[in-house]
Enzyme design. Sequence first.
Site, PDB file in Angstrom:
ATOM      1  N   LYS A 190      28.389  -6.950  17.560  1.00 28.60           N
ATOM      2  CA  LYS A 190      27.044  -6.363  17.528  1.00 28.60           C
ATOM      3  C   LYS A 190      26.584  -5.990  18.941  1.00 28.60           C
ATOM      4  O   LYS A 190      27.276  -6.274  19.916  1.00 28.60           O
ATOM      5  CB  LYS A 190      26.085  -7.331  16.838  1.00 28.60           C
ATOM      6  CG  LYS A 190      26.456  -7.625  15.379  1.00 28.60           C
ATOM      7  CD  LYS A 190      26.271  -6.424  14.492  1.00 28.60           C
ATOM      8  CE  LYS A 190      26.705  -6.431  13.069  1.00 28.60           C
ATOM      9  NZ  LYS A 190      27.158  -7.481  12.275  1.00 28.60           N
TER      10      LYS A 190
HETATM   11  C1  LIG Z   1      26.997  -7.851  10.752  1.00 24.08           C
HETATM   12  C2  LIG Z   1      26.182  -7.543   9.559  1.00 24.08           C
HETATM   13  C3  LIG Z   1      25.661  -8.543   8.721  1.00 24.08           C
HETATM   14  C4  LIG Z   1      26.072  -9.982   8.809  1.00 24.08           C
HETATM   15  O1  LIG Z   1      25.822 -10.618   9.974  1.00 24.08           O
HETATM   16  P1  LIG Z   1      26.737 -11.897  10.350  1.00 24.08           P
HETATM   17  O2  LIG Z   1      26.032 -12.426  11.562  1.00 24.08           O
HETATM   18  O3  LIG Z   1      28.094 -11.382  10.642  1.00 24.08           O
HETATM   19  O4  LIG Z   1      26.698 -12.831   9.209  1.00 24.08           O
HETATM   20  C5  LIG Z   1      24.823  -8.180   7.695  1.00 24.08           C
HETATM   21  N1  LIG Z   1      24.510  -6.912   7.459  1.00 24.08           N
HETATM   22  C6  LIG Z   1      24.988  -5.912   8.226  1.00 24.08           C
HETATM   23  C7  LIG Z   1      24.582  -4.515   7.914  1.00 24.08           C
HETATM   24  C8  LIG Z   1      25.855  -6.191   9.279  1.00 24.08           C
HETATM   25  O5  LIG Z   1      26.369  -5.194  10.005  1.00 24.08           O
END
Ligand SMILES: *Cc1c(COP(=O)(O)O)cnc(C)c1O
Length: 375
Positions: A190
């Site tokens: 992210k």
């Molecule tokens: C990364 C992501 C998640 C989940 O987040 P995690 O921290 O990996 O559990 C949920 N929704 C979207 C759209 C994502 O890109």
Amino acid sequence: MEKRIWLSPPHMGGTEMTYIQQAFESNWIAPVGTNVTAFEKQIAEFIGFGHVAALSSGTAALHLALVMLGVGKGDVVICQSLTFAASANPVVYQGGIPVFVDSEPHTWNICPDALEQAIKQCFNKGKKPKAIIIVHLYGMPARIGEILALCNYYDIPLIEDAAEALGSEYRGRKAGSFGTFGIFSFNGNKIITTSGGGVLWSADSEVINKAKFLAAQARDPAPHYEHSVIGYNYGLSNVSAGIGRGQMEVLKTRIAQRRAIYDFYQKALQNLPGLSFQNESAECFSNRWLTALSFDFQQSGISPEMLMAELESRNIESRHLWKPMHLQPVFRDALYFGGTVAEQLFQTGICLPSGSSLLPGDLEQVRDAIIEHFT
Ligand SMILES: *Cc1c(COP(=O)(O)O)cnc(C)c1O
């Protein structure tokens, strides 16, 4: 072998180790501690108002939001189809039934018209949806104004999956702060990362206190371990939160870097036949987490597979757009509203390397690979 150009690798700011060291020196190697508290404060301040609970993942944050909205067995939750499975899975954890909705071509996010059809259909069947989950895909804010109007009219709580959109804005306000709940992710890929982690946002401090209570195994105030509701082990490690503190110090820079990468690709590639990007309208500001593009196969004669294979041959990582949830085997029985926008995006789009640590030479390599493939 040339060095690999990754899609979105972690990019440390420099002070992370200092905060991790503080955790070690104070021996708070635990899901509580000063890093967790400070990280939560930084995020709440960055968002501008409201409160946050630091959690072990964005998925955990979504799960707790659904728990607190009382989603249970047989309850319907409406969810954007074009997204990562983590947006929808927590509905199933709760025994709920996800109903999926198509995207619109401008932002690639949930289509307000199809959303209203889905809501009406649920009411017709005597099932008022318990929540609506929208996603700000690749950082691009959805049509929040129209969606909020529907949520208010039909009196349905909104959850914003802003996992990819930390720092994005809609009408000058941070994405993730419009709904009853907003969630953010700090997974490794992210815009900023804690290696793994997430936060839940709410305007209401009591709700966030309840989330923290649930995330720490729901221990009632008592001298022994007393439980009157089911809890979860969803806290964020104080060590990980130390990474988050350092990352928050460079978040604004990271957003500027990701936006510059988008601008680079957009300028370099805009004249290729049949190519389009997610549109940032005047009321939106995207953190441009990933630059994604889609190409008209008829005009370009190029498929995502062909372009991805070309990039891979030059050791460049790229990725398909998310495969819509209503096309996933695991959700094959789910109801779906809308047309083929999400499906077509999936069939015609890819995400380009967009990490903030990419060097100008890396971007030029990606650009050249694409242009050579198209011409
Ligand atoms: C990364 C992501 C998640 C989940 O987040 P995690 O921290 O990996 O559990 C949920 N929704 C979207 C759209 C994502 O890109």
